[in-house]
Design an enzyme around this catalytic site. Structure first.
Site: not given
Ligand code: ACO
Length: 329
Positions: A115, A256, A286
């Site tokens: 990520c 994020h 996500n």
């Protein structure tokens, strides 16, 4: 003379049209809209079908970014791709994106930071530009999390979605503009808390069911949650200190997008009120390393980023990896 810094000349995104809602998931696993919303803040996510691969998704986002920058694919010196979901393990996804795009002059390679990968890619581009090795980089983050998600596991399948983001990176000509500070960290001793056993996203699902049942993402949610908050707060402090900038000067926080509770905890720590925090986890879930560039692009489209805006981007991912970057637009 200070080393050259970078700025983003443009951003681009690509999102699949197919929407998977919490109500859809209620039909697939033992879960509820209430549980998902309360624990994660996610309402829906996008799913790329079998017809589009990860490199193709990256190519679409890259084309979008090049168009805004008014550049041709052959203007790109370095094409750097971040993805946790490559179509195949060899060659680098960046090479496949290069071929599709026609970026014939570029060096093309991947960075693996889960990520945090897109901020890692920007930092690599920064280094190459500061060293005078290149002038123009294209940092692309295509992520097809649906391909590595176990759709029978309610603990993980409600969390992820597909998306691609990109940005054209060039030298900053103006003092005090562009990337003011960046910070990257990793801790491989915690890898077992969030990982994916070996498999390829090219293996058809029915084969994966039999041969590679183990090839899906696995996560110890609570531990990841705690580490994410701790690490993102550390990264926030580190970049602000590096740049000598106080928390209240930040115009927009782009964290994020993994979980609304992690976002809120990070924003609280960073002292940034929620109206100055970009949130799209409710719409996309996500999307791994695509989450920050997609957010940045959407925030620009929403008019939240103007010349001179101070943007703080912060990420956390498998590895563990974490990073932050402070950018004066
Ligand atoms: N629907 C209903 N119940 C569920 C679901 C679901 N989808 N998933 C789990 N549960 C149940 C569990 O079985 C458990 O039941 P039990 O108490 O009877 O055993 C209960 O809900 C609580 O489970 P927890 O896992 O303890 O729930 P938690 O509050 O920790 O929330 C979550 C889980 C949302 C995954 C949270 O831990 C989280 O967000 N962690 C961070 C994840 C993350 O951010 N990952 C990404 C960062 S890295 C990257 O982006 C790749």
């Amino acid at each position: 003379m200070a080393a050259r810094t970078i700025r983003l000349a443009s951003t681009g995104i690509w999102l699949p049209a197919k929407v998977l809602t919490n109500a859809d998931l209620e039909q697939m696993v033992d879960t509820s809209n209430e549980w998902i919303l309360e624990r994660t803040g996610i309402r829906e996510r996008r799913i790329a079908g079998d017809e589009v691969g990860v490199a193709q998704m990256g190519c679409y986002a890259a084309q979008n970014a090049l168009e805004e920058a008014g550049l041709a694919p052959s203007d790109v010196d370095a094409l750097i791709v971040s993805t946790a979901t490559p179509d195949r393990l060899l060659p680098a996804t960046a090479c496949d994106v290069q071929a599709m795009l026609g970026a014939d002059r570029a060096v093309a390679f991947d960075v693996g930071g889960a990520c945090s990968g897109w901020l890692y890619a920007l930092s690599v581009a920064h280094g190459l530009i500061a060293a005078g090795q290149i002038e123009t980089a294209l940092c692309v983050a295509p992520e097809k999390m649906s391909a590595i998600t176990d759709w029978r596991d309610r603990a993980t399948c409600v969390l992820f979605g597909d998306a691609a983001g990109a940005a054209v990176v060039v030298p900053s000509e103006e003092e005090g503009r562009g990337v003011l500070a960046s910070y990257m960290r990793s801790d491989g001793t915690l890898a077992e808390l969030l990982y994916r056993p070996p498999a390829s996203t090219e293996v058809p699902v029915d084969v994966a069911e039999i041969v590679m049942r183990d090839g899906y993402i696995r996560m110890a949610g609570r531990e990841v949650f705690k580490a994410a908050v701790r690490s993102m707060c550390e990264a926030v402090d580190a970049v602000l200190e590096q740049a000598g900038i106080s928390k209240d000067e930040v115009d927009l926080l782009i964290p994020h997008q993994a979980n609304i509770r992690i976002i809120e905890a990070t924003a609280k720590y960073a002292g940034v009120p929620l109206e100055r925090v970009w949130v799209n986890v409710d719409r996309y879930g996500n999307t791994s390393s695509a989450s920050v560039p997609v957010s940045l692009h959407e925030a620009r489209e929403a008019g939240l980023i103007r010349d001179g805006s101070l943007i703080l981007m912060v990420t956390f991912g498998a590895g563990f990896t974490w990073a932050a970057m402070l950018l004066r637009w």
